[in-house]
Design a protein around this motif. Sequence first.
Motif, short mmCIF file in Angstrom:
data_model
loop_
_atom_site.label_atom_id
_atom_site.label_comp_id
_atom_site.label_asym_id
_atom_site.label_seq_id
_atom_site.Cartn_x
_atom_site.Cartn_y
_atom_site.Cartn_z
N ALA A 19 43.86 34.57 34.65
CA ALA A 19 44.11 36.00 34.84
C ALA A 19 42.86 36.85 34.69
CB ALA A 19 45.16 36.48 33.83
N ASN A 20 42.03 36.54 33.68
CA ASN A 20 40.87 37.40 33.42
C ASN A 20 39.86 37.36 34.57
OD1 ASN A 20 40.24 34.76 32.90
ND2 ASN A 20 39.06 35.15 31.06
N LEU A 21 39.85 36.28 35.34
CA LEU A 21 38.93 36.20 36.49
C LEU A 21 39.63 36.56 37.80
CD1 LEU A 21 36.91 32.93 35.75
CD2 LEU A 21 36.26 35.30 35.33
N LYS A 22 40.95 36.35 37.84
CA LYS A 22 41.69 36.61 39.08
C LYS A 22 41.57 38.06 39.51
CE LYS A 22 45.96 35.13 39.19
NZ LYS A 22 46.01 33.92 40.03
N VAL A 23 41.75 38.98 38.55
CA VAL A 23 41.71 40.40 38.90
C VAL A 23 40.33 40.75 39.45
CG1 VAL A 23 41.99 42.76 38.04
CG2 VAL A 23 43.39 40.93 37.08
N ALA A 24 39.28 40.30 38.74
CA ALA A 24 37.91 40.59 39.19
C ALA A 24 37.64 39.96 40.55
CB ALA A 24 36.90 40.08 38.16
#
Lengths: 163, 193
Positions: free
Chosen positions: A114-119
């Motif tokens: 999640a923490n990389l998916k948004v970016a």
Amino acid sequence: MTSYDEIARAYGPLIRRIARSYEANGARADELVQDIHLALWQALPRYRGEALVKTFVARVAHNRAISHVAREAREPRAVELGEHIPAHDTSPEDVVARGDLRAKLEAAVQQLPANLKVAATLALEGFAPEEVAEVLGIGVSAASVRLHRAKERLKEMLKGSVT
Amino acid sequence: MSGTDWNELERAWQSLPSTATPAVAEMQRARRWQWWSVAYLWGEVVTAICGFLAGGWLLSRGDTFSIVMGASTIVFVAAVSTASYWARSLRGERVDDPVMQTVASAIQRVETGLRLARATLWSVCAGLVWLAVLAASVHLVGGAAEYPRGYVAIAVALFWLALVLAGTIVYQQRRAVDLARLKAVEAALKAEV
């Protein structure tokens, strides 16, 4: 541009791509797209131009998508926020065999935590670090770090596919 | 990754097929829900006014039992109206807030709901004590013979408290599950990259 119809026309594809990054299942992705459009329609009366329209749309889309995945975690299915999301309609082997960069890219983004998916999704949509920071509600330097790590992770996952 | 490589990925990503279909049916349902929620609010207002009027009427009757019931009715309606107003004044969900803020707000709302649930459970306990005192008062002033409706009122109140207790326990359990999920979401989004 502040009417819902104008925004839906202009940013509909962005909404769909963000939904697909969270939901590999086609039918559920369609439900999520509908949910995001509804949330956008309900939130629009409060929009006063304090952020760019695309930032506003991206926030709504990601917030709804995260809620969708968190809600779906009640039911036993393969999607958990933070874990990889296996494609429902095609196997990873089929994706590789097809040699389709677009499909591989979508599958890779779906597998990001999640923490990389948004970016990653915002970077692929052409958002600048300042805009990513606005969507996430974090500092610009933190957003830059995430963007860099997200790009590196995607590069690693797509090694050999990009010429 | 070179700029050219990343540009290729951007092009590939933005070429993904899309079908932007606005959620017309869901919007119509949302409009209907908005109408019902306004109607429900007015229902609460009318019920509260009736409660105050009923309490005032009981107070005007003059006998001890009616004064106790009247005063307690007014206190109860005032407490419930205040709690309802406070709950509505809490900041609602803002889906257009930044992502981290939205998750933090959702967690705060759930934690507030859990605090309200705990307060409700204590209120139910207080209500049971009050009913016991009321039953004793009714018995001391002559019981069923003198105040035939007294025990009926107590039975109705007990039934209502049992419903509130059951509902609150179920609500607490569900919200505890929601809180755990939201905290997991927050942790996933905050995880070190």
